[in-house]
Motif scaffolding. Structure first.
Motif, short mmCIF file in Angstrom:
data_model
loop_
_atom_site.label_atom_id
_atom_site.label_comp_id
_atom_site.label_asym_id
_atom_site.label_seq_id
_atom_site.Cartn_x
_atom_site.Cartn_y
_atom_site.Cartn_z
N GLY A 1 0.79 -1.23 0.00
CA GLY A 1 0.00 0.00 0.00
C GLY A 1 0.82 1.27 0.00
N GLU B 1 2.40 -1.53 -7.52
CA GLU B 1 1.53 -0.41 -7.14
C GLU B 1 2.00 0.90 -7.79
N THR C 1 3.75 -7.68 -6.22
CA THR C 1 2.46 -7.00 -6.16
C THR C 1 2.61 -5.61 -5.57
N ALA C 2 3.40 -5.52 -4.49
CA ALA C 2 3.60 -4.22 -3.84
C ALA C 2 4.35 -3.26 -4.75
N SER D 1 -0.29 2.56 -10.17
CA SER D 1 -1.58 3.06 -9.69
C SER D 1 -1.85 4.48 -10.17
N LYS E 1 1.58 2.71 -3.58
CA LYS E 1 0.34 3.27 -4.17
C LYS E 1 0.16 4.72 -3.75
#
Length: 458
Positions: free
Chosen positions: A170, A209, A205-206, A212, A173
């Motif tokens: 997160g 981000e 995956t991180a 985004s 992002k």
């Protein structure tokens, strides 16, 4: 920071109107650190282990001309304008977003498990061929440092290079949504922060981000040999993805490669006759350079234009940096960051380096590996050959696993393990180092082998 009035700052962060007499006060810089404030500064009192609001008197003394404020207004100072906000960190980020749109540079965002800073430095060199460039300074690459970087860029900036760091899912992002990059670069997927993200897939995956906030026509530059990234690009059109790496499946890859003590020379598939020289050791740095060159191509800079700039780029300190050491020896300092992939790459290049003297390695704990730590430290064994490395010094509780794995490979007089105080290791190193020795120091920053580097400098 570009010069802004108090009124403009208040409007940018959605704060209440400021008293008329203070609306036109000019603010030329911003800081959350009272020690760095100068006349005309905007003070941002952040709340963490300490509450910045408690230091408002010192901020005013050091030159703060205005301040964000999230405490009750009756507690605010009355001798400077205060801009009342709910959250001073969000206000800082909102102001950065406003200034970014006002200056309107092209934005290059860079993340990855390793090589972020080196790639940032190389990208600055490449893009500086044609543009006025500003980049992240030091390690200002998180949710506080990135908006500060944006606010500190000169008004003439045409390309802004933002390093984006993370520990948890997160976080990238937030940075990408703030920066809205035109170009996003992921250097590699290693094992950094696997303690928090569980697996390399979780790390990928991180890191992904970063797309985004990617602009609709933005370009993602990634290592094309990393399936964990390629399988996460479904939201992008094919034309938005550029790949680099060592194999021919990539858009940009090396044809020839020669790594020496203080430079690495390579050619590429796009310009086979053009020799590109990097003033640093390491074949792994070629992939960082390829990512930077790919960014240049996206922004209209040819390899022929970029190559001379790469030959003289300045690497941030403590990253594969040669320095004179005691007794006439040479030390390769790479003690700022470490993960298993990066450590193996450095050790491989160091082992293969042509040298008539001895080679000594000093390796410290790699941090944030969680339950995988023991196995990943042991995995370093595959790049430590007793035929190529003469002395191995290991430091830290996590390195005990590697020490145990190497006992059968290295005679005990060539294998040394330390934990706790570093002084005994420093003293033993000082006793054995000869004028013709090459010494590699590699660890995570938190292991603090920088203190060993300082002790061994000439």
């Amino acid at each position: 920071m570009i010069s802004l009035t108090v009124k403009e700052v208040a409007s940018a962060v959605g704060a209440q109107e400021i008293t008329d007499t203070w609306q036109k006060i000019k603010l030329d810089t911003v800081s959350f650190d009272t020690r760095k404030l100068v006349a005309g500064s905007l003070f941002v009192p952040l709340t963490g282990e300490k509450d910045g609001h408690d230091f408002i008197a010192q901020a005013i003394k050091n030159g703060a001309a205005a301040s964000f404020w999230s405490r009750p207004i009756e507690e605010a100072p009355t001798d400077i304008p205060v801009i009342q906000v709910e959250d001073t960190l969000k206000a800082l980020q909102d102001l950065a977003k406003y200034v970014l749109k006002k200056v309107n540079p092209k934005v290059v965002g860079i993340t990855g498990s390793n090589g972020k800073t080196t790639t940032k430095d190389m990208t600055e060199a490449v893009l500086g061929t044609k543009y006025r460039v500003y980049k992240t300074q030091g390690n200002f690459n998180n949710h506080i440092g990135l908006p500060i970087t944006i606010l500190e860029m000169p008004k003439e900036t045409e390309v802004l290079i933002l390093e984006m760091g993370m520990n948890h899912a997160g976080e990238i992002k937030v940075l990408s949504d703030l920066a809205e990059p035109d170009i996003a670069i992921i250097t590699m997927i290693g094992e950094s922060h696997i303690e928090y993200l569980g697996s390399r897939a979780g790390i990928a995956t991180a890191k992904m981000e970063i797309i985004s906030g990617l602009k609709p026509e933005g370009v993602l530059i990634i290592p094309g040999e990393e399936p964990l990234l390629l399988e996460r690009t479904d939201s992008l059109e094919k034309k938005q993805i550029k790949t680099f790496g060592t194999k021919t499946i990539n858009d940009l890859y090396p044809l020839t490669l020669d790594s020496q003590m203080k430079e690495t020379i390579f050619t590429t598939n796009l310009e086979p006759e053009l020799m590109v020289t990097l003033p640093v050791l390491g074949t792994y740095n070629v992939t960082n350079a390829l990512a930077a060159l790919a960014a240049g191509l996206v922004l209209g800079i040819s390899l022929k234009e970029a190559a001379p700039r790469l030959a003289g780029f300045q690497l941030t300190k403590n990253r594969t940096e040669w320095m004179a050491a005691i007794n006439g020896s040479m030390l390769l300092n790479d003690s700022y960051n470490a993960n298993p992939t990066a450590m193996k790459a450095v050790l491989t290049n160091f082992s293969e380096l042509a040298h008539k003297g001895r080679k000594i390695v000093v390796l410290g704990d790699m941090l944030e590996l969680g339950e995988h730590s023991q196995a990943l430290h042991i995995s370093i064994k595959e790049t430590l050959s007793a035929d190529k490395i003469d002395q191995v010094f290991l430091y830290g509780p996590e390195m005990e696993a590697l020490h145990s794995a190497l006992i059968k490979e290295f005679p005990k007089e060539r294998l040394h393990y330390f934990t706790g105080e570093k002084e005994p290791m420093i003293q033993q190193l000082k006793q054995i180092i000869r004028p013709t020795d090459f010494i590699l120091v590699k660890s995570s920053l938190g292991t603090d082998l920088l203190s060993v580097v300082r002790a061994l400098q000439a």
